[in-house]
Design a protein around this motif. Sequence first.
Motif, PDB file in Angstrom:
ATOM      1  N   ILE A  59       0.832  -1.203   0.000  1.00 11.12           N
ATOM      2  CA  ILE A  59       0.000   0.000   0.000  1.00 11.12           C
ATOM      3  C   ILE A  59       0.865   1.251   0.000  1.00 11.12           C
ATOM      4  CG2 ILE A  59      -1.717   1.302   1.324  1.00 11.12           C
ATOM      5  CD1 ILE A  59      -2.769  -1.470   2.275  1.00 11.12           C
ATOM      6  N   ASN A  60       1.911   1.260   0.808  1.00 11.98           N
ATOM      7  CA  ASN A  60       2.779   2.438   0.858  1.00 11.98           C
ATOM      8  C   ASN A  60       3.495   2.667  -0.469  1.00 11.98           C
ATOM      9  OD1 ASN A  60       4.019   4.605   2.539  1.00 11.98           O
ATOM     10  ND2 ASN A  60       5.849   3.559   1.812  1.00 11.98           N
ATOM     11  N   GLU A  61       3.901   1.596  -1.133  1.00 19.52           N
ATOM     12  CA  GLU A  61       4.564   1.740  -2.428  1.00 19.52           C
ATOM     13  C   GLU A  61       3.656   2.442  -3.435  1.00 19.52           C
ATOM     14  OE1 GLU A  61       7.311  -1.260  -4.811  1.00 19.52           O
ATOM     15  OE2 GLU A  61       5.198  -1.855  -4.841  1.00 19.52           O
ATOM     16  N   GLU A  62       2.393   2.065  -3.469  1.00 18.08           N
ATOM     17  CA  GLU A  62       1.451   2.708  -4.387  1.00 18.08           C
ATOM     18  C   GLU A  62       1.137   4.139  -3.964  1.00 18.08           C
ATOM     19  OE1 GLU A  62       0.235   1.592  -7.339  1.00 18.08           O
ATOM     20  OE2 GLU A  62       1.641  -0.045  -7.051  1.00 18.08           O
ATOM     21  N   LEU A  63       0.997   4.385  -2.664  1.00 18.06           N
ATOM     22  CA  LEU A  63       0.682   5.740  -2.204  1.00 18.06           C
ATOM     23  C   LEU A  63       1.870   6.683  -2.374  1.00 18.06           C
ATOM     24  CD1 LEU A  63      -1.432   5.068   1.015  1.00 18.06           C
ATOM     25  CD2 LEU A  63      -2.225   5.730  -1.257  1.00 18.06           C
ATOM     26  N   GLU A  64       3.085   6.161  -2.323  1.00 16.66           N
ATOM     27  CA  GLU A  64       4.259   7.002  -2.573  1.00 16.66           C
ATOM     28  C   GLU A  64       4.304   7.451  -4.029  1.00 16.66           C
ATOM     29  OE1 GLU A  64       7.077   8.282  -0.901  1.00 16.66           O
ATOM     30  OE2 GLU A  64       5.863   7.905   0.875  1.00 16.66           O
ATOM     31  N   LYS A  65       3.865   6.593  -4.936  1.00 14.62           N
ATOM     32  CA  LYS A  65       3.827   6.961  -6.351  1.00 14.62           C
ATOM     33  C   LYS A  65       2.775   8.026  -6.607  1.00 14.62           C
ATOM     34  CE  LYS A  65       4.787   2.296  -7.967  1.00 14.62           C
ATOM     35  NZ  LYS A  65       4.178   1.185  -8.725  1.00 14.62           N
ATOM     36  N   TYR A  66       1.700   7.980  -5.832  1.00 12.72           N
ATOM     37  CA  TYR A  66       0.566   8.887  -6.038  1.00 12.72           C
ATOM     38  C   TYR A  66       0.797  10.192  -5.312  1.00 12.72           C
ATOM     39  CZ  TYR A  66      -4.184  10.715  -5.713  1.00 12.72           C
ATOM     40  OH  TYR A  66      -5.295  11.511  -5.774  1.00 12.72           O
ATOM     41  N   LYS A  67       0.701  11.258  -6.048  1.00 12.25           N
ATOM     42  CA  LYS A  67       0.758  12.586  -5.456  1.00 12.25           C
ATOM     43  C   LYS A  67      -0.561  13.259  -5.761  1.00 12.25           C
ATOM     44  CE  LYS A  67       4.945  11.910  -4.198  1.00 12.25           C
ATOM     45  NZ  LYS A  67       5.250  11.586  -2.836  1.00 12.25           N
ATOM     46  N   GLY A  68      -1.398  13.334  -4.771  1.00 11.89           N
ATOM     47  CA  GLY A  68      -2.757  13.820  -4.956  1.00 11.89           C
ATOM     48  C   GLY A  68      -2.889  15.314  -4.840  1.00 11.89           C
ATOM     49  N   PRO A  69      -4.128  15.788  -4.791  1.00 17.18           N
ATOM     50  CA  PRO A  69      -4.387  17.226  -4.715  1.00 17.18           C
ATOM     51  C   PRO A  69      -3.806  17.866  -3.466  1.00 17.18           C
ATOM     52  CG  PRO A  69      -6.424  15.999  -5.059  1.00 17.18           C
ATOM     53  CD  PRO A  69      -5.334  15.000  -4.846  1.00 17.18           C
ATOM     54  N   GLN A  70      -3.612  17.109  -2.419  1.00 13.83           N
ATOM     55  CA  GLN A  70      -3.084  17.674  -1.176  1.00 13.83           C
ATOM     56  C   GLN A  70      -1.573  17.889  -1.224  1.00 13.83           C
ATOM     57  OE1 GLN A  70      -4.422  14.702  -1.566  1.00 13.83           O
ATOM     58  NE2 GLN A  70      -3.126  13.163  -0.656  1.00 13.83           N
ATOM     59  N   ASP A  71      -0.892  17.348  -2.232  1.00 11.22           N
ATOM     60  CA  ASP A  71       0.559  17.496  -2.341  1.00 11.22           C
ATOM     61  C   ASP A  71       0.890  18.586  -3.344  1.00 11.22           C
ATOM     62  OD1 ASP A  71       0.978  15.369  -0.625  1.00 11.22           O
ATOM     63  OD2 ASP A  71       0.932  13.912  -2.237  1.00 11.22           O
ATOM     64  N   ASP A  72       1.191  19.772  -2.864  1.00  8.20           N
ATOM     65  CA  ASP A  72       1.547  20.843  -3.784  1.00  8.20           C
ATOM     66  C   ASP A  72       3.039  21.142  -3.665  1.00  8.20           C
ATOM     67  OD1 ASP A  72       0.017  23.432  -1.729  1.00  8.20           O
ATOM     68  OD2 ASP A  72       1.467  21.899  -1.273  1.00  8.20           O
ATOM     69  N   GLY A  73       3.590  21.698  -4.714  1.00  2.99           N
ATOM     70  CA  GLY A  73       4.999  22.053  -4.699  1.00  2.99           C
ATOM     71  C   GLY A  73       5.933  20.867  -4.786  1.00  2.99           C
ATOM     72  N   ILE A  74       5.516  19.828  -5.476  1.00  7.98           N
ATOM     73  CA  ILE A  74       6.346  18.629  -5.594  1.00  7.98           C
ATOM     74  C   ILE A  74       7.350  18.838  -6.707  1.00  7.98           C
ATOM     75  CG2 ILE A  74       6.309  16.172  -6.133  1.00  7.98           C
ATOM     76  CD1 ILE A  74       3.424  16.220  -5.056  1.00  7.98           C
ATOM     77  N   LYS A  75       8.601  18.559  -6.400  1.00  6.28           N
ATOM     78  CA  LYS A  75       9.664  18.704  -7.391  1.00  6.28           C
ATOM     79  C   LYS A  75      10.178  17.320  -7.761  1.00  6.28           C
ATOM     80  CE  LYS A  75      11.139  23.180  -5.786  1.00  6.28           C
ATOM     81  NZ  LYS A  75      10.503  23.531  -4.588  1.00  6.28           N
ATOM     82  N   SER A  76       9.423  16.625  -8.594  1.00  2.00           N
ATOM     83  CA  SER A  76       9.850  15.311  -9.059  1.00  2.00           C
ATOM     84  C   SER A  76       9.246  15.063 -10.426  1.00  2.00           C
ATOM     85  CB  SER A  76       9.422  14.219  -8.078  1.00  2.00           C
ATOM     86  OG  SER A  76       8.030  14.035  -8.138  1.00  2.00           O
ATOM     87  N   ASP A  77       9.643  13.949 -11.027  1.00 10.64           N
ATOM     88  CA  ASP A  77       9.138  13.636 -12.350  1.00 10.64           C
ATOM     89  C   ASP A  77       7.848  12.837 -12.291  1.00 10.64           C
ATOM     90  OD1 ASP A  77      11.283  10.777 -13.049  1.00 10.64           O
ATOM     91  OD2 ASP A  77      10.331  11.460 -11.217  1.00 10.64           O
ATOM     92  N   LYS A  78       7.314  12.632 -11.121  1.00  6.51           N
ATOM     93  CA  LYS A  78       6.069  11.887 -10.980  1.00  6.51           C
ATOM     94  C   LYS A  78       4.892  12.764 -11.387  1.00  6.51           C
ATOM     95  CE  LYS A  78       7.902   9.177  -7.234  1.00  6.51           C
ATOM     96  NZ  LYS A  78       7.903   8.905  -5.829  1.00  6.51           N
ATOM     97  N   LYS A  79       3.877  12.134 -11.944  1.00  8.04           N
ATOM     98  CA  LYS A  79       2.693  12.874 -12.372  1.00  8.04           C
ATOM     99  C   LYS A  79       1.943  13.403 -11.157  1.00  8.04           C
ATOM    100  CE  LYS A  79      -1.165  12.567 -15.489  1.00  8.04           C
ATOM    101  NZ  LYS A  79      -1.917  11.746 -16.404  1.00  8.04           N
ATOM    102  N   VAL A  80       1.553  14.653 -11.239  1.00  6.68           N
ATOM    103  CA  VAL A  80       0.853  15.289 -10.134  1.00  6.68           C
ATOM    104  C   VAL A  80      -0.582  15.520 -10.561  1.00  6.68           C
ATOM    105  CG1 VAL A  80       0.743  17.311  -8.659  1.00  6.68           C
ATOM    106  CG2 VAL A  80       2.946  16.421  -9.357  1.00  6.68           C
ATOM    107  N   TYR A  81      -1.508  15.041  -9.767  1.00 10.93           N
ATOM    108  CA  TYR A  81      -2.922  15.260 -10.018  1.00 10.93           C
ATOM    109  C   TYR A  81      -3.351  16.448  -9.174  1.00 10.93           C
ATOM    110  CZ  TYR A  81      -2.357  10.524 -11.644  1.00 10.93           C
ATOM    111  OH  TYR A  81      -1.921   9.410 -12.281  1.00 10.93           O
ATOM    112  N   LYS A  82      -3.815  17.477  -9.853  1.00  7.62           N
ATOM    113  CA  LYS A  82      -4.189  18.694  -9.144  1.00  7.62           C
ATOM    114  C   LYS A  82      -5.693  18.849  -9.127  1.00  7.62           C
ATOM    115  CE  LYS A  82       0.051  21.083 -10.171  1.00  7.62           C
ATOM    116  NZ  LYS A  82       0.692  22.256 -10.693  1.00  7.62           N
ATOM    117  N   ASP A  83      -6.160  19.660  -8.203  1.00  6.10           N
ATOM    118  CA  ASP A  83      -7.587  19.943  -8.088  1.00  6.10           C
ATOM    119  C   ASP A  83      -8.038  20.715  -9.323  1.00  6.10           C
ATOM    120  OD1 ASP A  83      -9.577  21.449  -5.421  1.00  6.10           O
ATOM    121  OD2 ASP A  83     -10.150  20.531  -7.302  1.00  6.10           O
TER     122      ASP A  83
END
Length: 136
Positions: A97-121
């Motif tokens: 579960i943690n492995e999948e949640l680490e990949k996911y950066k949801g609307p609550q995660d702003d200012g992420i500096k990585s190459d992972k896809k960010v889902y914004k509101d």
Amino acid sequence: MNKATNTGNRLLDSLKRVLVRFREAGYGVKFIKNLPKLADYLTDRHVSIIGRFKVFFSIVATLIYFVFSIDIIPEILFGPLGFFDDAFLLIWAIGNINEELEKYKGPQDDGIKSDKKVYKDPNIIDDARFKIRDED
């Protein structure tokens, strides 16, 4: 003999992968930190169905294992050694579960500096440029 050795090596490799995932989960600390993302993760339509199924299956399998009296290593026969299968399943679920949640950066995660896809509101407009002019 060779077949038994190969089977033992595969089993130990699987155990090693589970323990590495658990270590990457900060021994459960990162899992607890990422737990508020779980509802967003499961309901976000941008998340792959395979990822959602992996998380859902981990939760359901762990709950079923702990609720029903089916046990791989029964505690009544083996005493304290019987808790190893319970601990192993819990560690496996936390790591998955943690492995999948680490990949996911949801609307609550702003200012992420990585190459992972960010889902914004979708209700927030980013990078809007405007000027205020004073009319005389």
